[in-house]
Scaffold this motif. Sequence first.
Motif, PDB file in Angstrom:
ATOM      1  N   GLN A  13      -6.403   4.325  28.506  1.00  0.00           N
ATOM      2  CA  GLN A  13      -5.364   5.249  28.962  1.00  0.00           C
ATOM      3  C   GLN A  13      -5.937   6.521  29.577  1.00  0.00           C
ATOM      4  O   GLN A  13      -5.357   7.082  30.489  1.00  0.00           O
ATOM      5  N   ASP A  14      -7.045   6.991  29.038  1.00  0.00           N
ATOM      6  CA  ASP A  14      -7.662   8.241  29.491  1.00  0.00           C
ATOM      7  C   ASP A  14      -9.152   7.983  29.663  1.00  0.00           C
ATOM      8  O   ASP A  14      -9.898   7.898  28.689  1.00  0.00           O
ATOM      9  N   LEU A  15      -9.578   7.855  30.899  1.00  0.00           N
ATOM     10  CA  LEU A  15     -10.950   7.476  31.203  1.00  0.00           C
ATOM     11  C   LEU A  15     -11.969   8.487  30.664  1.00  0.00           C
ATOM     12  O   LEU A  15     -12.990   8.100  30.086  1.00  0.00           O
ATOM     13  N   ALA A  16     -11.704   9.770  30.801  1.00  0.00           N
ATOM     14  CA  ALA A  16     -12.636  10.796  30.319  1.00  0.00           C
ATOM     15  C   ALA A  16     -12.765  10.741  28.797  1.00  0.00           C
ATOM     16  O   ALA A  16     -13.865  10.835  28.246  1.00  0.00           O
ATOM     17  N   ARG A  17     -11.644  10.581  28.115  1.00  0.00           N
ATOM     18  CA  ARG A  17     -11.652  10.492  26.652  1.00  0.00           C
ATOM     19  C   ARG A  17     -12.432   9.262  26.194  1.00  0.00           C
ATOM     20  O   ARG A  17     -13.242   9.329  25.268  1.00  0.00           O
ATOM     21  N   GLU A  53      -9.100   2.158  34.185  1.00  0.00           N
ATOM     22  CA  GLU A  53      -7.802   2.728  33.864  1.00  0.00           C
ATOM     23  C   GLU A  53      -6.810   1.612  33.541  1.00  0.00           C
ATOM     24  O   GLU A  53      -6.730   0.608  34.246  1.00  0.00           O
ATOM     25  N   TRP A  54      -6.062   1.780  32.446  1.00  0.00           N
ATOM     26  CA  TRP A  54      -5.184   0.749  31.871  1.00  0.00           C
ATOM     27  C   TRP A  54      -4.254   0.121  32.910  1.00  0.00           C
ATOM     28  O   TRP A  54      -4.199  -1.101  33.060  1.00  0.00           O
ATOM     29  N   ASP A 119      -8.010   4.180  22.457  1.00  0.00           N
ATOM     30  CA  ASP A 119      -6.976   3.280  22.957  1.00  0.00           C
ATOM     31  C   ASP A 119      -6.658   2.147  21.992  1.00  0.00           C
ATOM     32  O   ASP A 119      -5.896   1.244  22.317  1.00  0.00           O
TER      33      ASP A 119
END
Length: 131
Positions: A13-17, A53-54, A119
Amino acid sequence: MSLPMSAVMLGVQDLARARTFYTEGLGFTVAQDVPGFVALSQGAGAPQLALYEWEAAAQDAGVASAGSGFRGVSFHLNPAAREEVDETMRSAVAAGGSVVRAAAGADWGGYYGYCSDPDGHLWKITTYGSA
């Protein structure tokens, strides 16, 4: 015909995270980092871990992006000692993961726990020795 696995791709959901979790929490190194995609490495001979990305991953596969809960898969890391299991679990949590099952001894002599990435992808951190 031999078809060696070259990569595992995770929709996130959040690539950086996710990048932070895998690099700081589980010790992967960045092999490629482009908008919408990060390829991670554990070194020579290991398959790459690709973060995508999802929504884009679902679209690429031609499937719906909705769904949650157990996805029928877990990934496993195998440190050499119990202390390394505990250390890896702590690092994973510090980098944004969650403990799913606290590390403990197993009837079969090993020691393991489960954490999840931000995720919800499950990671079993296990050692097979009793040390």
